[in-house]
Design a protein around this motif. Sequence first.
Motif, PDB file in Angstrom:
ATOM      1  N   ARG A 116       0.966  -1.147  -0.064  1.00 21.74           N
ATOM      2  CA  ARG A 116       0.171  -0.101   0.166  1.00 21.74           C
ATOM      3  C   ARG A 116       1.034   1.393   0.125  1.00 21.74           C
ATOM      4  NH1 ARG A 116      -4.077   0.337  -2.379  1.00 21.74           N
ATOM      5  NH2 ARG A 116      -5.968  -0.364  -1.263  1.00 21.74           N
ATOM      6  N   GLU A 117       1.872   1.205   0.938  1.00 18.10           N
ATOM      7  CA  GLU A 117       2.737   2.426   1.001  1.00 18.10           C
ATOM      8  C   GLU A 117       3.493   2.581  -0.342  1.00 18.10           C
ATOM      9  OE1 GLU A 117       5.183   1.987   4.556  1.00 18.10           O
ATOM     10  OE2 GLU A 117       3.398   2.790   5.609  1.00 18.10           O
ATOM     11  N   LEU A 144      -6.461  -3.576  -4.412  1.00 13.89           N
ATOM     12  CA  LEU A 144      -5.658  -4.409  -3.696  1.00 13.89           C
ATOM     13  C   LEU A 144      -6.580  -5.416  -2.731  1.00 13.89           C
ATOM     14  CD1 LEU A 144      -2.706  -5.467  -2.587  1.00 13.89           C
ATOM     15  CD2 LEU A 144      -2.964  -3.669  -0.943  1.00 13.89           C
ATOM     16  N   GLN A 145      -6.398  -6.825  -2.719  1.00 11.08           N
ATOM     17  CA  GLN A 145      -6.777  -7.723  -1.806  1.00 11.08           C
ATOM     18  C   GLN A 145      -6.093  -8.760  -1.383  1.00 11.08           C
ATOM     19  OE1 GLN A 145      -9.747  -8.256  -4.901  1.00 11.08           O
ATOM     20  NE2 GLN A 145      -9.281 -10.542  -4.972  1.00 11.08           N
ATOM     21  N   VAL A 146      -6.632  -9.522  -0.386  1.00  7.44           N
ATOM     22  CA  VAL A 146      -5.845 -10.633   0.283  1.00  7.44           C
ATOM     23  C   VAL A 146      -6.672 -11.816   0.220  1.00  7.44           C
ATOM     24  CG1 VAL A 146      -4.383  -9.111   1.533  1.00  7.44           C
ATOM     25  CG2 VAL A 146      -6.456 -10.098   2.559  1.00  7.44           C
ATOM     26  N   ASP A 147      -5.462 -13.001   0.301  1.00  5.78           N
ATOM     27  CA  ASP A 147      -6.237 -14.451   0.225  1.00  5.78           C
ATOM     28  C   ASP A 147      -5.500 -15.227   1.334  1.00  5.78           C
ATOM     29  OD1 ASP A 147      -7.469 -16.766  -0.197  1.00  5.78           O
ATOM     30  OD2 ASP A 147      -6.934 -17.013  -2.281  1.00  5.78           O
ATOM     31  N   ALA A 148      -6.383 -15.815   2.046  1.00  2.00           N
ATOM     32  CA  ALA A 148      -5.686 -16.378   3.473  1.00  2.00           C
ATOM     33  C   ALA A 148      -5.792 -17.911   3.201  1.00  2.00           C
ATOM     34  CB  ALA A 148      -6.294 -15.880   4.870  1.00  2.00           C
ATOM     35  N   ASN A 149      -6.623 -18.566   2.497  1.00  2.00           N
ATOM     36  CA  ASN A 149      -6.657 -20.015   2.156  1.00  2.00           C
ATOM     37  C   ASN A 149      -6.838 -20.663   3.495  1.00  2.00           C
ATOM     38  OD1 ASN A 149      -4.667 -19.300  -0.640  1.00  2.00           O
ATOM     39  ND2 ASN A 149      -6.577 -20.531  -0.925  1.00  2.00           N
ATOM     40  N   ALA A 150      -7.688 -20.043   4.348  1.00  2.00           N
ATOM     41  CA  ALA A 150      -8.274 -20.730   5.588  1.00  2.00           C
ATOM     42  C   ALA A 150      -7.292 -20.887   6.457  1.00  2.00           C
ATOM     43  CB  ALA A 150      -8.874 -21.973   5.149  1.00  2.00           C
ATOM     44  N   LYS A 197      -6.605  -5.377  11.783  1.00  2.00           N
ATOM     45  CA  LYS A 197      -5.592  -4.548  11.434  1.00  2.00           C
ATOM     46  C   LYS A 197      -5.477  -4.102  10.034  1.00  2.00           C
ATOM     47  CE  LYS A 197      -2.757  -5.793  15.616  1.00  2.00           C
ATOM     48  NZ  LYS A 197      -1.847  -6.492  15.955  1.00  2.00           N
ATOM     49  N   LEU A 198      -5.993  -5.088   9.164  1.00  2.00           N
ATOM     50  CA  LEU A 198      -5.864  -4.966   7.793  1.00  2.00           C
ATOM     51  C   LEU A 198      -6.835  -3.974   7.257  1.00  2.00           C
ATOM     52  CD1 LEU A 198      -5.819  -8.772   6.898  1.00  2.00           C
ATOM     53  CD2 LEU A 198      -3.872  -6.986   6.620  1.00  2.00           C
ATOM     54  N   ASP A 199      -8.121  -3.645   8.101  1.00  2.00           N
ATOM     55  CA  ASP A 199      -9.186  -2.585   7.917  1.00  2.00           C
ATOM     56  C   ASP A 199      -8.482  -1.188   7.433  1.00  2.00           C
ATOM     57  OD1 ASP A 199     -11.038  -4.437   8.069  1.00  2.00           O
ATOM     58  OD2 ASP A 199     -11.719  -3.566  10.105  1.00  2.00           O
ATOM     59  N   ALA A 200      -7.105  -0.889   7.960  1.00  2.00           N
ATOM     60  CA  ALA A 200      -6.495   0.499   7.793  1.00  2.00           C
ATOM     61  C   ALA A 200      -6.132   0.532   6.381  1.00  2.00           C
ATOM     62  CB  ALA A 200      -5.386   0.213   8.625  1.00  2.00           C
ATOM     63  N   PHE A 201      -5.965  -0.646   5.190  1.00  2.00           N
ATOM     64  CA  PHE A 201      -5.268  -0.586   4.026  1.00  2.00           C
ATOM     65  C   PHE A 201      -6.430  -0.564   2.970  1.00  2.00           C
ATOM     66  CE2 PHE A 201      -2.452  -2.270   7.258  1.00  2.00           C
ATOM     67  CZ  PHE A 201      -1.393  -1.401   7.224  1.00  2.00           C
ATOM     68  N   GLN A 249     -17.050  -8.272  12.655  1.00  2.00           N
ATOM     69  CA  GLN A 249     -15.960  -7.504  13.480  1.00  2.00           C
ATOM     70  C   GLN A 249     -14.777  -6.847  12.577  1.00  2.00           C
ATOM     71  OE1 GLN A 249     -13.984  -9.808  16.804  1.00  2.00           O
ATOM     72  NE2 GLN A 249     -15.697 -11.432  16.222  1.00  2.00           N
ATOM     73  N   LEU A 250     -15.077  -6.985  11.141  1.00  2.00           N
ATOM     74  CA  LEU A 250     -14.256  -6.337  10.101  1.00  2.00           C
ATOM     75  C   LEU A 250     -14.971  -5.336   9.296  1.00  2.00           C
ATOM     76  CD1 LEU A 250     -12.212  -9.480   8.708  1.00  2.00           C
ATOM     77  CD2 LEU A 250     -11.627  -8.099  10.604  1.00  2.00           C
ATOM     78  N   ALA A 251     -14.105  -4.372   8.980  1.00  2.00           N
ATOM     79  CA  ALA A 251     -14.583  -3.365   7.961  1.00  2.00           C
ATOM     80  C   ALA A 251     -14.398  -4.074   6.544  1.00  2.00           C
ATOM     81  CB  ALA A 251     -14.134  -2.090   8.252  1.00  2.00           C
ATOM     82  N   THR A 252     -13.148  -4.776   6.536  1.00  2.00           N
ATOM     83  CA  THR A 252     -13.068  -5.180   5.095  1.00  2.00           C
ATOM     84  C   THR A 252     -14.061  -6.354   4.842  1.00  2.00           C
ATOM     85  OG1 THR A 252     -10.643  -4.914   5.580  1.00  2.00           O
ATOM     86  CG2 THR A 252     -11.398  -6.320   3.857  1.00  2.00           C
ATOM     87  N   PRO A 253     -14.534  -6.318   3.567  1.00  2.00           N
ATOM     88  CA  PRO A 253     -15.576  -7.344   3.188  1.00  2.00           C
ATOM     89  C   PRO A 253     -15.028  -8.558   3.120  1.00  2.00           C
ATOM     90  CG  PRO A 253     -15.503  -5.357   1.851  1.00  2.00           C
ATOM     91  CD  PRO A 253     -14.437  -5.210   2.532  1.00  2.00           C
ATOM     92  N   VAL A 254     -15.608  -9.809   3.595  1.00  2.00           N
ATOM     93  CA  VAL A 254     -15.299 -11.170   3.612  1.00  2.00           C
ATOM     94  C   VAL A 254     -15.801 -11.630   2.354  1.00  2.00           C
ATOM     95  CG1 VAL A 254     -15.376 -13.445   4.714  1.00  2.00           C
ATOM     96  CG2 VAL A 254     -15.216 -11.254   6.094  1.00  2.00           C
ATOM     97  N   CYS A 255     -14.758 -12.349   1.531  1.00  2.00           N
ATOM     98  CA  CYS A 255     -14.970 -12.930   0.395  1.00  2.00           C
ATOM     99  C   CYS A 255     -14.962 -14.638   0.481  1.00  2.00           C
ATOM    100  CB  CYS A 255     -14.199 -12.529  -0.533  1.00  2.00           C
ATOM    101  SG  CYS A 255     -14.289 -13.718  -2.182  1.00  2.00           S
TER     102      CYS A 255
END
Length: 369
Positions: free
Chosen positions: A178-179, A187-193, A205-209, A232-238
Motif C-alpha cells: 500500500r505504501e 488490492l485484496q488478500v487471500d488467506a486460504n483458510a 488491523k488490515l482494515d486500515a489498508f 468484526q471487520l470493515a474489510t468485506p469477507v469473500c
Amino acid sequence: MKITGIELRRIAMPLRAPFRTSFGVETDRDVLLVRVVTPEGEGWGECVAMSEPRYCSEYVDGAQDVLRRFLIPELPELSESADAFAVKRALKPFKGHKMAKAALETAVLDAQLRSTNQSFGTYLGADRDRVPCGVSVGIMDSIPELLDAVEGFIAEGYVRIKLKIEPGWDVAPVRAVRERFGDDLLLQVDANAAYTLADARHLAKLDAFDLLLIEQPLADDDLVQHAALARQLATPVCLDESIESAEDAAAAITLGAASIINIKPGRVGGYLEAKAIHDLCVAHGVPVWCGGMLETGLGRAANVALAALPGFTLPGDTSGSSRYFATDITAPFELADGHLDVPTGPGLGVAPVTDILDEVTTSTEWIKL
Ligand code: OSB
Ligand code: MG
C-alpha cells in the motif's frame, strides 16, 4: 450427442516460478485433461485438482480414478441427445468430486457448443468482449522480493493485485505494498483458510489498508464463524473454499458469512453451477469474481468467458498465460491494457497445439464407450 470415447491425458507444466500459499508451494502443475470424442468432433475439459489434497479434498490422481471408475461409466446410460445438463444430472448421485465432475461436464459442453457453433461466452450470457485482469501474488521470502514482483505485475498492466497471506505474512506485506504503490491500487488478500476466529482482532488491523476484500480467512466449513468475523471487520469477507454449490452460496449470503463470492467453476462442479451461483448472487446484490487454479489456456478460455457475465463486477484471477507458464498448450492469453479478450470461436474458442501438448504429456488413457 453421442460420445464414442474419452481420453484422460496427464500433462506436466513447469511453473515459471514457485507459487507459495498458506497451504503449500507449487513448482509444477500436474494437469488432467479430459477429451470427449463424438462422431462430429471433440471437446476439452481441464481438471483443476492439484497434486495433493491441500486446497481441498480432491487431488489429481483421485480425480482420474473417480472419472474412470464412476463418472464416465454413467455416460452410456444417457440418451444420444444428452447435453451438459444431462451429464450434470447423471453425476449428481455421486457425492463430492466437483473438480472431476467439472472437467467431464466442461468437455461435453465444449463438444456440444462446437457442434452448434456457439462460444462459451455467448452460451453462458457474457455481455462484454474483454475482461479486466487481476493477479494472485504468492507468499515470498522477503518484502523487497514481494515489492519487486508486484511492481512487475503492475508494469504488465494487471489492474488488481491479490496478496496471499498467512499468520506472520499479513499486515507487514499489505502495508508495504500500500505504501509503495499508493491508495489507488486495487488490492485484496487471500488467506486460504489459515486463520481462526481468535485472530479477529489481528485481522481487523488490515482494515486500515482499504482492501477490496479478504478471501477465505477461516476454515472451509466455518460459515457461522465467517459471519461472526465479518461483523468484526470493515474489510468485506469473500469466500472461496467454503462455496462448492449454489446452496452453499445461498447459506453464506443468508448467514452474512460473505458479502462477495469467488466463483471457481472447478470447485463448484462446472460452468452450469458457476452460472447458477452468478445468477443467485446477482439476485442478492452480491458481487462475484472469477477465481483461478493455475489453468492452462483450455481452462483459462472458459474462465475468461465466465468472467464476462454481468455480475462479475470485480477483476478476477484471470491472468495471462505468462503468469505461470513459459509455454502454454494453447495460443497464449496475452494482456492488452490490463484485459483479456473473451474467445469468440465455437466452444472454448481455443485448442491445444498438438506438438506442444505431446511434448508435455506424461500419460494417456483411452476409455471406449
Ligand atoms: O485460493 O485462489 C486460490 C491457486 C491455487 C489454488 C487456490 C488459489 C490459487 C490462486 C491463484 O490464488 C489463482 C490463479 O492465478 O490461477
Ligand atoms: Mg482463494
